[in-house]
Design a protein around this motif. Structure first.
Motif, PDB file in Angstrom:
ATOM      1  N   GLU A 180     -11.824  -3.329  43.547  1.00  0.00           N
ATOM      2  CA  GLU A 180     -11.174  -4.233  42.599  1.00  0.00           C
ATOM      3  C   GLU A 180     -10.415  -5.326  43.353  1.00  0.00           C
ATOM      4  O   GLU A 180      -9.479  -5.042  44.097  1.00  0.00           O
ATOM      5  N   LYS A 182      -8.041  -8.772  43.665  1.00  0.00           N
ATOM      6  CA  LYS A 182      -6.921  -9.469  42.990  1.00  0.00           C
ATOM      7  C   LYS A 182      -6.390 -10.497  43.983  1.00  0.00           C
ATOM      8  O   LYS A 182      -6.290 -10.196  45.168  1.00  0.00           O
ATOM      9  N   GLU A 216     -11.549  -7.476  37.123  1.00  0.00           N
ATOM     10  CA  GLU A 216     -10.537  -7.446  36.058  1.00  0.00           C
ATOM     11  C   GLU A 216     -10.290  -8.854  35.533  1.00  0.00           C
ATOM     12  O   GLU A 216     -10.064  -9.783  36.313  1.00  0.00           O
ATOM     13  N   HIS A 219      -7.294 -10.766  36.904  1.00  0.00           N
ATOM     14  CA  HIS A 219      -7.265 -11.083  38.332  1.00  0.00           C
ATOM     15  C   HIS A 219      -8.043 -12.356  38.641  1.00  0.00           C
ATOM     16  O   HIS A 219      -7.594 -13.193  39.423  1.00  0.00           O
ATOM     17  N   ASN A 246      -8.489  -6.811  30.074  1.00  0.00           N
ATOM     18  CA  ASN A 246      -7.123  -7.138  29.647  1.00  0.00           C
ATOM     19  C   ASN A 246      -7.108  -8.637  29.382  1.00  0.00           C
ATOM     20  O   ASN A 246      -8.177  -9.234  29.143  1.00  0.00           O
ATOM     21  N   ASP A 254       1.362 -11.637  36.806  1.00  0.00           N
ATOM     22  CA  ASP A 254       0.375 -10.664  36.319  1.00  0.00           C
ATOM     23  C   ASP A 254       0.832 -10.097  34.969  1.00  0.00           C
ATOM     24  O   ASP A 254       1.761  -9.307  34.903  1.00  0.00           O
ATOM     25  N   ASP A 256      -1.100  -8.565  32.290  1.00  0.00           N
ATOM     26  CA  ASP A 256      -1.711  -7.355  31.715  1.00  0.00           C
ATOM     27  C   ASP A 256      -1.672  -7.349  30.187  1.00  0.00           C
ATOM     28  O   ASP A 256      -1.306  -6.344  29.560  1.00  0.00           O
ATOM     29  N   ASP A 286      -7.126  -2.048  31.255  1.00  0.00           N
ATOM     30  CA  ASP A 286      -6.046  -1.995  32.248  1.00  0.00           C
ATOM     31  C   ASP A 286      -5.004  -3.028  31.837  1.00  0.00           C
ATOM     32  O   ASP A 286      -4.985  -4.148  32.325  1.00  0.00           O
TER      33      ASP A 286
END
Ligand code: GCO
Ligand code: MN
Ligand code: MN
Ligand code: MN
Length: 386
Positions: A180, A182, A216, A219, A246, A254, A256, A286
């Motif tokens: 993952e 970011k 994600e 991200h 998300n 960030d 979320d 997430d």
């Protein structure tokens, strides 16, 4: 309508509904759902599973006896509800020992511990049947590039993942790893900041077949990139092993946010991509409820993620069945090339044909493409007036 079912493969992290609303400026505002409470709540809402970091379930300083008790209580909740644990992961970011990274730390003592801790998290995940292991290197980065050689850091990252792949093979775990990316937070700059960068790293591993990505929404968007494009590249590479859904505003901390709560159009195209290409992995949320919420708000948040996905899935169906849209797409994507022998693959014939190609450059350059109409129709579907 829009009631989630197990077949929808929705999952949540224990850390998502367990989030007590702490932020860097403020204290917790609510009691998060404990692992056992989360299992019951999510099962009732129609989720398929829960995922966890090792320490979401078992605190880092738990004694063996405490570990056993926690594991057996959690197992009982899963058995009672039928909820699954499709994915496990590891926290290599919470404890102070990881303040300068785990796998990429300059300190070999920390690197060795990070690998050991990850192996233990893999063992824990396997106790619950997890098939995917997510690696998010939240602290694998820097503020002071003078202090860490980024080429070395990349080598260490690779070395750690290679080790963990061998461990999975040696234990017959059959894990698929999902990396993952970011770009920042909690580090100023995190190594391998995008899904594309992770795909690049994977091709240098000893067992690239065991490793894919876990993109994600937030991200890619924090970096100002198009998430739909990132996921498309991962799909094309056969590397979309998992996905974190998300939402996020570009250029913010960030956030979320609840899936689909901000960038509704991009969320639509993401769902369209996943559905049109028949993605069969988990749809993992997430995200966490806003800090304004109490526990009831957390339930609303959990329901909202799944409901929005299902609504968008229906919109995708509508888009795909809309006669006017499909006719437009046929016009836009169905152009013909009249050039016998040429098929876009390099061969003697193809080359010969292409060399003789004559195009009316001005005429083709002057053709309208009709994206305005197409985009407006898309918006009308999303706004519910078609
Ligand atoms: C974040 C990340 C994490 C990871 C999780 C799984 O922004 O904090 O998205 O939530 O997904 O650690 O490894
Ligand atoms: Mn995130
Ligand atoms: Mn986050
Ligand atoms: Mn994530």
């Amino acid at each position: 309508k829009f009631i989630p079912k197990k077949e929808d493969r929705f999952t949540f992290g224990l850390w998502t509904v367990g989030n007590p609303g702490r932020d860097p400026f403020g204290l917790p505002v609510r009691e998060g759902f404990s692992p056992v409470e989360a299992v019951h709540m999510l099962a009732e809402l129609g989720a398929y599973g829960v995922n966890f970091h090792d320490n979401d379930l078992v605190p880092i300083d738990a004694t063996p006896a405490e570990r056993d008790r926690i594991v057996s209580e959690f197992r009982r909740a899963l058995e009672e509800t039928g909820l699954k644990v499709p994915m496990a992961t590891v926290s290599l970011f919470t404890d102070p020992i990881f303040k300068d990274g785990g796998f990429t730390s300059n300190d070999p003592r920390v690197r060795a511990y990070a690998i050991q801790k990850t192996m233990q998290a893999m063992d824990l995940g396997k106790e619950f049947g997890a098939e995917t292991f997510v690696l998010w290197g939240g602290r694998e980065g820097s503020e002071v590039d003078a202090g860490k050689d980024a080429v070395e850091a990349t080598k260490r990252y690779r070395e750690a993942i290679n080790f963990l792949c061998e461990y999975s093979i040696s234990q017959n775990y059959g894990y698929k790893f999902a990396l993952e990316a970011k770009p920042n937070e909690p580090r100023a700059d995190i190594y391998m900041p995008t899904t594309g960068a992770m795909l690049g790293l994977i091709s240098t591993l000893d067992h690239p077949e065991l490793v894919g990505v876990n993109p994600e929404v937030a991200h890619e968007r924090m970096a100002g990139l198009n998430f739909y494009h990132a996921v498309a590249q991962a799909l094309d590479a056969g590397k979309l092993f998992h996905i974190d859904l998300n939402d996020q505003k570009m250029g913010r901390f960030d956030q979320d946010l609840r899936f689909g709560s901000d960038g509704i159009k991009e969320a639509f195209f993401l769902v369209k991509l996943l559905e049109d290409y028949n993605y069969q992995g988990m749809l993992h949320f997430d995200a966490h409820a806003l800090r304004t919420e109490d526990r009831q708000g957390v339930i609303e948040f959990a329901k909202g993620n799944m409901k929005t996905y299902l609504i968008l899935k229906e919109k995708v169906k509508q888009f795909n069945e809309d006669k006017e849209i499909q006719a437009l797409l046929q016009e836009i994507q169905g152009k013909k090339l009249d050039l016998p022998g040429f098929d876009f693959k390099f061969s003697a014939d193809s080359l010969k044909a292409l060399k003789g190609y004559e195009i009316d450059r001005a005429a083709v350059g002057a053709e309208g493409i009709n994206y305005e109409r197409l985009d407006q129709l898309t918006i009308e579907i999303l706004l519910g007036v078609r």
